[in-house]
Design an enzyme around this catalytic site. Structure first.
Site, PDB file in Angstrom:
ATOM      1  N   ARG A 114      -2.539  22.383 -13.898  1.00 39.37           N
ATOM      2  CA  ARG A 114      -1.547  21.233 -15.049  1.00 39.37           C
ATOM      3  C   ARG A 114      -2.102  20.396 -16.687  1.00 39.37           C
ATOM      4  NH1 ARG A 114       0.670  16.451 -11.142  1.00 39.37           N
ATOM      5  NH2 ARG A 114       2.167  15.199 -12.728  1.00 39.37           N
ATOM      6  N   HIS A 123       8.269   9.404 -28.586  1.00 41.13           N
ATOM      7  CA  HIS A 123       7.219  10.392 -28.581  1.00 41.13           C
ATOM      8  C   HIS A 123       7.389  12.209 -28.169  1.00 41.13           C
ATOM      9  CE1 HIS A 123       4.448  11.997 -24.839  1.00 41.13           C
ATOM     10  NE2 HIS A 123       4.788  13.033 -23.803  1.00 41.13           N
ATOM     11  N   ARG A 126       0.735  -0.782   0.077  1.00 44.17           N
ATOM     12  CA  ARG A 126      -0.487   0.103  -0.013  1.00 44.17           C
ATOM     13  C   ARG A 126       0.353   1.005  -0.160  1.00 44.17           C
ATOM     14  NH1 ARG A 126      -2.733  -3.406   2.919  1.00 44.17           N
ATOM     15  NH2 ARG A 126      -4.343  -4.034   2.405  1.00 44.17           N
ATOM     16  N   GLU A 180      -4.622  17.424 -12.072  1.00 40.71           N
ATOM     17  CA  GLU A 180      -4.308  17.680 -12.936  1.00 40.71           C
ATOM     18  C   GLU A 180      -5.792  18.036 -13.306  1.00 40.71           C
ATOM     19  OE1 GLU A 180      -2.261  15.822 -16.179  1.00 40.71           O
ATOM     20  OE2 GLU A 180      -4.522  16.010 -17.770  1.00 40.71           O
ATOM     21  N   LYS A 234       3.052  11.633 -11.194  1.00 34.09           N
ATOM     22  CA  LYS A 234       2.170  10.190 -11.883  1.00 34.09           C
ATOM     23  C   LYS A 234       3.024   9.694 -12.984  1.00 34.09           C
ATOM     24  CE  LYS A 234      -0.225  13.827 -14.663  1.00 34.09           C
ATOM     25  NZ  LYS A 234      -0.943  14.279 -16.494  1.00 34.09           N
ATOM     26  N   HIS A 280      -0.187  12.126 -29.118  1.00 33.47           N
ATOM     27  CA  HIS A 280      -0.872  11.229 -29.143  1.00 33.47           C
ATOM     28  C   HIS A 280      -1.067  10.222 -30.382  1.00 33.47           C
ATOM     29  CE1 HIS A 280      -0.525  11.304 -24.389  1.00 33.47           C
ATOM     30  NE2 HIS A 280       0.564  11.230 -24.533  1.00 33.47           N
ATOM     31  N   GLU A 290      10.549  19.176 -24.542  1.00 28.86           N
ATOM     32  CA  GLU A 290       9.840  18.861 -23.574  1.00 28.86           C
ATOM     33  C   GLU A 290      10.223  19.677 -22.260  1.00 28.86           C
ATOM     34  OE1 GLU A 290       6.978  17.213 -23.019  1.00 28.86           O
ATOM     35  OE2 GLU A 290       6.912  15.371 -23.933  1.00 28.86           O
ATOM     36  N   ASN A 311       0.345  19.350 -21.212  1.00 28.97           N
ATOM     37  CA  ASN A 311       0.113  18.855 -22.147  1.00 28.97           C
ATOM     38  C   ASN A 311      -0.127  18.927 -23.537  1.00 28.97           C
ATOM     39  OD1 ASN A 311      -0.480  16.074 -20.873  1.00 28.97           O
ATOM     40  ND2 ASN A 311      -2.996  17.308 -20.889  1.00 28.97           N
ATOM     41  N   HIS A 314       0.515  17.598 -26.460  1.00 24.33           N
ATOM     42  CA  HIS A 314       0.072  15.861 -26.744  1.00 24.33           C
ATOM     43  C   HIS A 314      -0.992  15.441 -26.939  1.00 24.33           C
ATOM     44  CE1 HIS A 314       3.425  16.668 -24.209  1.00 24.33           C
ATOM     45  NE2 HIS A 314       3.331  15.359 -23.795  1.00 24.33           N
ATOM     46  N   LYS A 371       7.377  23.079 -13.850  1.00 22.81           N
ATOM     47  CA  LYS A 371       6.282  22.186 -13.753  1.00 22.81           C
ATOM     48  C   LYS A 371       6.332  22.439 -12.255  1.00 22.81           C
ATOM     49  CE  LYS A 371       5.730  16.507 -14.150  1.00 22.81           C
ATOM     50  NZ  LYS A 371       5.498  15.859 -15.157  1.00 22.81           N
TER      51      LYS A 371
HETATM   52  N1  LIG Z   1       5.014  10.102 -15.753  1.00 25.81           N
HETATM   53  C1  LIG Z   1       5.039  11.044 -16.257  1.00 25.81           C
HETATM   54  O1  LIG Z   1       4.488  12.287 -16.144  1.00 25.81           O
HETATM   55  C2  LIG Z   1       5.351  10.939 -17.629  1.00 25.81           C
HETATM   56  C3  LIG Z   1       5.282  11.963 -18.425  1.00 25.81           C
HETATM   57  C4  LIG Z   1       6.751  11.700 -19.853  1.00 25.81           C
HETATM   58  C5  LIG Z   1       6.612  10.860 -20.250  1.00 25.81           C
HETATM   59  N2  LIG Z   1       6.760   9.534 -19.406  1.00 25.81           N
HETATM   60  C6  LIG Z   1       6.611   8.218 -19.697  1.00 25.81           C
HETATM   61  O2  LIG Z   1       7.931   7.876 -19.369  1.00 25.81           O
HETATM   62  C7  LIG Z   1       8.469   7.186 -21.321  1.00 25.81           C
HETATM   63  C8  LIG Z   1       9.507   8.025 -22.057  1.00 25.81           C
HETATM   64  O3  LIG Z   1      10.641   8.074 -21.123  1.00 25.81           O
HETATM   65  P1  LIG Z   1      12.270   7.951 -21.711  1.00 25.81           P
HETATM   66  O4  LIG Z   1      11.633   9.021 -23.309  1.00 25.81           O
HETATM   67  O5  LIG Z   1      13.528   8.090 -20.980  1.00 25.81           O
HETATM   68  O6  LIG Z   1      12.733   6.784 -22.672  1.00 25.81           O
HETATM   69  P2  LIG Z   1      13.159   5.414 -21.957  1.00 25.81           P
HETATM   70  O7  LIG Z   1      12.687   5.264 -20.142  1.00 25.81           O
HETATM   71  O8  LIG Z   1      12.871   4.489 -22.925  1.00 25.81           O
HETATM   72  O9  LIG Z   1      14.881   5.284 -22.387  1.00 25.81           O
HETATM   73  C9  LIG Z   1      14.970   5.580 -23.661  1.00 25.81           C
HETATM   74  C10 LIG Z   1      16.285   5.062 -23.705  1.00 25.81           C
HETATM   75  O10 LIG Z   1      18.125   5.665 -23.311  1.00 25.81           O
HETATM   76  C11 LIG Z   1      18.528   3.907 -22.247  1.00 25.81           C
HETATM   77  N3  LIG Z   1      19.423   5.384 -21.229  1.00 25.81           N
HETATM   78  C12 LIG Z   1      18.276   5.528 -20.570  1.00 25.81           C
HETATM   79  N4  LIG Z   1      19.289   6.663 -19.877  1.00 25.81           N
HETATM   80  C13 LIG Z   1      20.188   6.608 -20.568  1.00 25.81           C
HETATM   81  C14 LIG Z   1      21.416   7.059 -20.569  1.00 25.81           C
HETATM   82  N5  LIG Z   1      21.729   7.782 -19.628  1.00 25.81           N
HETATM   83  N6  LIG Z   1      22.706   7.100 -21.789  1.00 25.81           N
HETATM   84  C15 LIG Z   1      22.689   5.850 -22.367  1.00 25.81           C
HETATM   85  N7  LIG Z   1      21.087   5.381 -22.628  1.00 25.81           N
HETATM   86  C16 LIG Z   1      19.464   5.735 -22.287  1.00 25.81           C
HETATM   87  C17 LIG Z   1      17.251   3.523 -22.504  1.00 25.81           C
HETATM   88  O11 LIG Z   1      17.985   2.661 -22.136  1.00 25.81           O
HETATM   89  C18 LIG Z   1      16.108   3.232 -23.430  1.00 25.81           C
HETATM   90  O12 LIG Z   1      17.403   2.421 -24.133  1.00 25.81           O
HETATM   91  C19 LIG Z   1       7.204   6.763 -21.704  1.00 25.81           C
HETATM   92  O13 LIG Z   1       7.075   5.440 -20.885  1.00 25.81           O
HETATM   93  C20 LIG Z   1       6.384   7.820 -21.483  1.00 25.81           C
HETATM   94  O14 LIG Z   1       4.819   7.817 -20.972  1.00 25.81           O
HETATM   95  C21 LIG Z   1       5.715  10.118 -18.243  1.00 25.81           C
END
Ligand SMILES: NC(=O)c1ccc[n+]([C@@H]2O[C@H](COP(=O)([O-])OP(=O)(O)OC[C@H]3O[C@@H](n4cnc5c(N)ncnc54)[C@H](O)[C@@H]3O)[C@@H](O)[C@H]2O)c1
Length: 365
Positions: A242, A267, A122, A238, A144, A253, A186, A246, A249, A228
């Site tokens: 907040r 993305h 929990r 949100e 999130k 999306h 972003e 987006n 987005h 942020k």
């Molecule tokens: N929670 C939120 O508010 C929120 C906001 C935006 C996006 N997201 C989520 O985030 C995810 C995308 O995140 P991301 O773009 O970081 O992708 P990711 O975590 O898949 O990382 C991208 C790639 O980079 C590699 N990598 C990470 N750090 C590295 C480094 N320092 N050096 C070399 N390689 C590295 C990873 O292994 C992966 O292959 C999606 O699932 C999306 O839905 C969440």
């Protein structure tokens, strides 16, 4: 060279430490948040090879032992199967509510680990150590967390704030250029939605920041986090403001869905095109000066980001196809699409009052 940003959420408040060589200091920063001496460190195979050792050394220096859980890289890890595996490994380690789970990675690792920590027993505490630019300026901040379902991305999740975020901009040096640029979308989003001065600064300094100037990169990350954090502190769940985060987005999306969530469009690239489309839609509706829409698109192109649907390699999705994907967006309320539009650079607002014909025209242009 570092900056501390507070996320003012009362009893759930926390700090973001952004700067250079932060991973070396992580042990000392994490120690106050746990009674345990062993900390699970969740990461992926790419990040483990590059940066896990530094974090484990830093924990050791603070009298803590890091126990790595190394997951496959990629979006597929943010799944029910990934959650089951991670929860199983954390339970096998004997995680309890006095413990602290550390997420070392991009948004995939941060989202999955935050969700697992939120539901295990929990709710156990977790810390974000983001390693991509997207994660440092966006996904690690704000609480999130989610995994993907067969029906769509991020559909199973909860709000669970981390206890601390440690963003070491030096880690971004190993990030592939395309991932760095996708994360930059972003960053520029914060300038576009609410800070024209930051946008001015990005126009002159972003190339240096992404080219290895760590002071500039620290400023870009810290200023993004500051924006942020302020928005999240005012609207954690949100219900209003907040939603500005987006920006780009709804279009983004739809473009990601139309390209099959594949390598054709990351993305952040979808968000970049989506923001440019939001500017063009705002211009078409007479809300935003054309010169702001053009200036925004020019900056994306100068940085090497796509700014139009035709910039996506391969066949272009049609307007009808994209409208179909938008109809399934999480941001549909009572059958009406919510858009973030702009009155100019730095002046975004939320609206559900957009004629679908205007959207169709922008998508078809
Ligand atoms: N929670 C939120 O508010 C929120 C906001 C935006 C996006 N997201 C989520 O985030 C995810 C995308 O995140 P991301 O773009 O970081 O992708 P990711 O975590 O898949 O990382 C991208 C790639 O980079 C590699 N990598 C990470 N750090 C590295 C480094 N320092 N050096 C070399 N390689 C590295 C990873 O292994 C992966 O292959 C999606 O699932 C999306 O839905 C969440």
């Amino acid at each position: 060279m570092s900056d501390i940003i507070s996320v003012g959420l009362g009893s759930r408040a926390y700090e973001i430490h952004a700067g250079v060589s932060m991973l070396h200091r992580a042990g000392g920063l994490l120690k106050p948040f746990t009674r345990a001496t062993t900390l699970p460190v969740v990461t992926d195979e790419h990040v483990a090879k590059l940066h896990l050792g530094t974090l484990l050394d830093s924990l050791r220096g603070a009298g803590l032992t890091g126990k790595p859980i190394i997951l496959p890289p990629g979006e597929a890890t943010k799944s029910f199967a990934g959650l089951e595996r991670l929860c199983g490994e954390l339970l096998d380690m004997g995680i309890d509510r006095g413990g602290l789970v550390v997420a070392l990675g991009g948004g995939v690792i941060g989202d999955l680990t935050g969700f697992a920590a939120g539901v295990l027993k929990r709710g156990v505490a977790f810390a974000q150590v983001p390693t991509t630019l997207l994660a440092q300026v966006d996904s690690s901040v704000g609480g999130k967390t989610a995994i993907n379902a067969r029906q769509g991305k991020n559909l199973v999740g909860l709000f669970h704030q981390p206890r601390i975020v440690i963003a070491d901009v030096g880690l971004l040096a190993t990030l592939p250029r395309r991932e760095l640029l996708a994360g930059y979308a972003e960053v520029v989003k914060y300038g576009a939605l609410g800070d024209a001065d930051f946008f001015d600064w990005l126009e002159s300094s972003a190339a240096a920041a992404l080219g290895g100037d760590e002071a500039a990169l620290t400023h870009a990350v810290a200023q993004s986090c500051r924006m942020k954090a302020a928005i999240v502190a005012r609207d954690e769940r949100e219900t209003g403001e907040r939603a500005l985060l987006n920006l780009g987005h709804t279009f983004g999306h739809a473009l990601e869905a139309a390209t099959g969530f594949s390598d054709r469009l990351l993305h952040g690239e979808g968000v970049a095109i989506g923001m440019a489309l939001a500017f063009r839609l705002s211009q078409k509706l007479g809300l935003c000066p054309g010169q702001d829409a053009e200036r925004f698109a020019r900056h994306l192109k100068a940085m090497g980001l796509p700014a139009a649907i035709s910039d996506i390699p391969g066949p272009c999705p049609t307007a009808e196809e994209l409208l179909g994907h938008m109809a399934h967006d999480k941001k549909v309320a009572d059958g009406r699409l919510t858009f973030i539009l702009l009155r100019g650079i730095g002046r975004a607002f939320v609206t559900s009052d957009v004629p679908v014909d205007a959207v169709r025209d922008i998508l078809a242009a």
